[in-house]
Motif scaffolding. Sequence first.
Motif, PDB file in Angstrom:
ATOM      1  N   ASN A  29       0.819  -1.203   0.000  1.00  0.00           N
ATOM      2  CA  ASN A  29       0.000   0.000   0.000  1.00  0.00           C
ATOM      3  C   ASN A  29       0.855   1.257   0.000  1.00  0.00           C
ATOM      4  OD1 ASN A  29      -2.934  -1.115   0.694  1.00  0.00           O
ATOM      5  ND2 ASN A  29      -1.429  -2.269   1.895  1.00  0.00           N
ATOM      6  N   ALA A  30       0.447   2.231  -0.825  1.00  0.00           N
ATOM      7  CA  ALA A  30       1.106   3.537  -0.854  1.00  0.00           C
ATOM      8  C   ALA A  30       0.154   4.536  -1.496  1.00  0.00           C
ATOM      9  CB  ALA A  30       2.411   3.486  -1.646  1.00  0.00           C
ATOM     10  N   VAL A  31       0.071   5.729  -0.920  1.00  0.00           N
ATOM     11  CA  VAL A  31      -0.782   6.806  -1.430  1.00  0.00           C
ATOM     12  C   VAL A  31       0.060   8.065  -1.558  1.00  0.00           C
ATOM     13  CG1 VAL A  31      -2.769   8.291  -0.911  1.00  0.00           C
ATOM     14  CG2 VAL A  31      -2.888   5.829  -0.417  1.00  0.00           C
ATOM     15  N   TYR A  32      -0.154   8.805  -2.643  1.00  0.00           N
ATOM     16  CA  TYR A  32       0.560  10.065  -2.873  1.00  0.00           C
ATOM     17  C   TYR A  32      -0.424  11.216  -2.759  1.00  0.00           C
ATOM     18  CZ  TYR A  32       2.989  13.779  -5.400  1.00  0.00           C
ATOM     19  OH  TYR A  32       3.560  14.975  -5.753  1.00  0.00           O
ATOM     20  N   VAL A  33      -0.039  12.255  -2.002  1.00  0.00           N
ATOM     21  CA  VAL A  33      -0.863  13.450  -1.805  1.00  0.00           C
ATOM     22  C   VAL A  33       0.003  14.674  -2.041  1.00  0.00           C
ATOM     23  CG1 VAL A  33      -2.234  14.782  -0.151  1.00  0.00           C
ATOM     24  CG2 VAL A  33      -2.357  12.290  -0.129  1.00  0.00           C
ATOM     25  N   GLU A  34      -0.532  15.665  -2.777  1.00  0.00           N
ATOM     26  CA  GLU A  34       0.268  16.852  -3.064  1.00  0.00           C
ATOM     27  C   GLU A  34      -0.584  18.114  -3.087  1.00  0.00           C
ATOM     28  OE1 GLU A  34       1.948  16.584  -7.009  1.00  0.00           O
ATOM     29  OE2 GLU A  34       0.059  17.186  -7.945  1.00  0.00           O
ATOM     30  N   THR A  35       0.090  19.222  -2.804  1.00  0.00           N
ATOM     31  CA  THR A  35      -0.398  20.568  -3.089  1.00  0.00           C
ATOM     32  C   THR A  35       0.742  21.287  -3.801  1.00  0.00           C
ATOM     33  OG1 THR A  35       0.429  21.529  -1.026  1.00  0.00           O
ATOM     34  CG2 THR A  35      -1.789  20.556  -0.981  1.00  0.00           C
ATOM     35  N   SER A  36       0.596  22.587  -3.998  1.00  0.00           N
ATOM     36  CA  SER A  36       1.670  23.338  -4.649  1.00  0.00           C
ATOM     37  C   SER A  36       2.917  23.412  -3.772  1.00  0.00           C
ATOM     38  CB  SER A  36       1.190  24.748  -5.000  1.00  0.00           C
ATOM     39  OG  SER A  36       0.778  25.443  -3.828  1.00  0.00           O
ATOM     40  N   ARG A  37       2.742  23.194  -2.442  1.00  0.00           N
ATOM     41  CA  ARG A  37       3.873  23.334  -1.523  1.00  0.00           C
ATOM     42  C   ARG A  37       4.318  22.040  -0.854  1.00  0.00           C
ATOM     43  NH1 ARG A  37       2.334  27.665   2.789  1.00  0.00           N
ATOM     44  NH2 ARG A  37       4.262  26.821   3.676  1.00  0.00           N
ATOM     45  N   GLN A  38       3.526  20.999  -0.938  1.00  0.00           N
ATOM     46  CA  GLN A  38       3.858  19.761  -0.244  1.00  0.00           C
ATOM     47  C   GLN A  38       3.620  18.556  -1.137  1.00  0.00           C
ATOM     48  OE1 GLN A  38       4.816  18.792   3.328  1.00  0.00           O
ATOM     49  NE2 GLN A  38       5.800  20.719   2.763  1.00  0.00           N
ATOM     50  N   ARG A  39       4.543  17.593  -1.050  1.00  0.00           N
ATOM     51  CA  ARG A  39       4.383  16.309  -1.737  1.00  0.00           C
ATOM     52  C   ARG A  39       4.680  15.215  -0.722  1.00  0.00           C
ATOM     53  NH1 ARG A  39       6.721  17.197  -7.945  1.00  0.00           N
ATOM     54  NH2 ARG A  39       5.179  18.787  -8.500  1.00  0.00           N
ATOM     55  N   LEU A  40       3.656  14.448  -0.392  1.00  0.00           N
ATOM     56  CA  LEU A  40       3.748  13.477   0.685  1.00  0.00           C
ATOM     57  C   LEU A  40       3.422  12.080   0.182  1.00  0.00           C
ATOM     58  CD1 LEU A  40       1.835  15.477   3.453  1.00  0.00           C
ATOM     59  CD2 LEU A  40       4.324  15.238   3.224  1.00  0.00           C
ATOM     60  N   LEU A  41       4.131  11.110   0.742  1.00  0.00           N
ATOM     61  CA  LEU A  41       3.841   9.701   0.507  1.00  0.00           C
ATOM     62  C   LEU A  41       3.299   9.130   1.807  1.00  0.00           C
ATOM     63  CD1 LEU A  41       4.149   7.312  -1.529  1.00  0.00           C
ATOM     64  CD2 LEU A  41       6.367   6.849  -0.448  1.00  0.00           C
ATOM     65  N   ILE A  42       2.190   8.427   1.717  1.00  0.00           N
ATOM     66  CA  ILE A  42       1.612   7.796   2.890  1.00  0.00           C
ATOM     67  C   ILE A  42       1.763   6.301   2.729  1.00  0.00           C
ATOM     68  CG2 ILE A  42      -0.462   7.461   4.293  1.00  0.00           C
ATOM     69  CD1 ILE A  42      -0.120  10.502   2.032  1.00  0.00           C
ATOM     70  N   ASP A  43       2.586   5.727   3.581  1.00  0.00           N
ATOM     71  CA  ASP A  43       2.956   4.317   3.581  1.00  0.00           C
ATOM     72  C   ASP A  43       3.814   3.977   2.366  1.00  0.00           C
ATOM     73  OD1 ASP A  43       1.821   3.738   6.047  1.00  0.00           O
ATOM     74  OD2 ASP A  43      -0.101   3.139   5.190  1.00  0.00           O
ATOM     75  N   ALA A  44       4.605   2.926   2.530  1.00  0.00           N
ATOM     76  CA  ALA A  44       5.535   2.506   1.482  1.00  0.00           C
ATOM     77  C   ALA A  44       5.652   0.988   1.556  1.00  0.00           C
ATOM     78  CB  ALA A  44       6.899   3.173   1.677  1.00  0.00           C
ATOM     79  N   GLY A  45       4.562   0.309   1.190  1.00  0.00           N
ATOM     80  CA  GLY A  45       4.470  -1.130   1.396  1.00  0.00           C
ATOM     81  C   GLY A  45       4.909  -1.981   0.226  1.00  0.00           C
TER      82      GLY A  45
END
Length: 264
Positions: A15-31
């Motif tokens: 499992n892995a989810v990517y979330v972004e805005t103009s200022r942040q790029r985040l990965l949630i979990d790295a399975g």
Amino acid sequence: MGLNMSVLASGSTGNAVYVETSRQRLLIDAGLSGKKIEALLQDVGRRPADLDGLLISHEHSDHIKGAGVLARKHRLPIYANEKTWQAMTDSIGPIPLDQKFTLEANECALFGDIDIETFSVSHDAADPMFFVFHHEGRKLALATDMGYVSEQIKSKVQNADALIFEANHDLNMLRMGRYPWNVKRRILGDRGHVSNEDAGKALADIIGERTQAVYLAHLSKDNNMKDLARMTVEQTLATRGFDAGSAPLLFDTDPDRPSTLTAV
């Protein structure tokens, strides 16, 4: 740019989810392996080197398999609660102190221009938690790996613009399947996983006027199918008064292929 997301991979194998805005790029979990996650990010036009952080929900291997490799290779900060850090340290290997951060359950934190709420779930891990992301009036909720959907969870994720929500198994497939009884009992228990039917019942209480999309996530490789999960959730919602015009769009997720990078 508003709040964008992609379910890079979802299922019992990783499992892995990517979330972004103009200022942040985040990965949630790295399975998944670090190499596979890098490839999945590239599939949605993003580079792992541009990530600002990795949030960990809990220490099970299908959520942390590539965490150590990615963090060390790309100097990526990791955020997890204290009990999860203790439980996963041997599995992910050494992480430099300046990349280790604590984010406890049932707290709020600001990551650049994203407000993140964490909330506890009932699962057989040290201190499992999931996340709600807020940005410029938009709300994205991620909730999987739950034995049941508590009223607290419902209140946290209610009326999100988009939901990534667990529909792990079909009850009949699980009961008649090849798993030994102790594994079936674990999945069916209060610290296991949510079934398709229970996902539909919970979503009936969670979906609000704002809710446009629900991504059915963490489907079991052995005890579920995409069409079956979607049909069961649709039928359950229909019995609660949701028709085709009022129900949000249901989207599939894949264990090895990302969903389209989409605005929430």
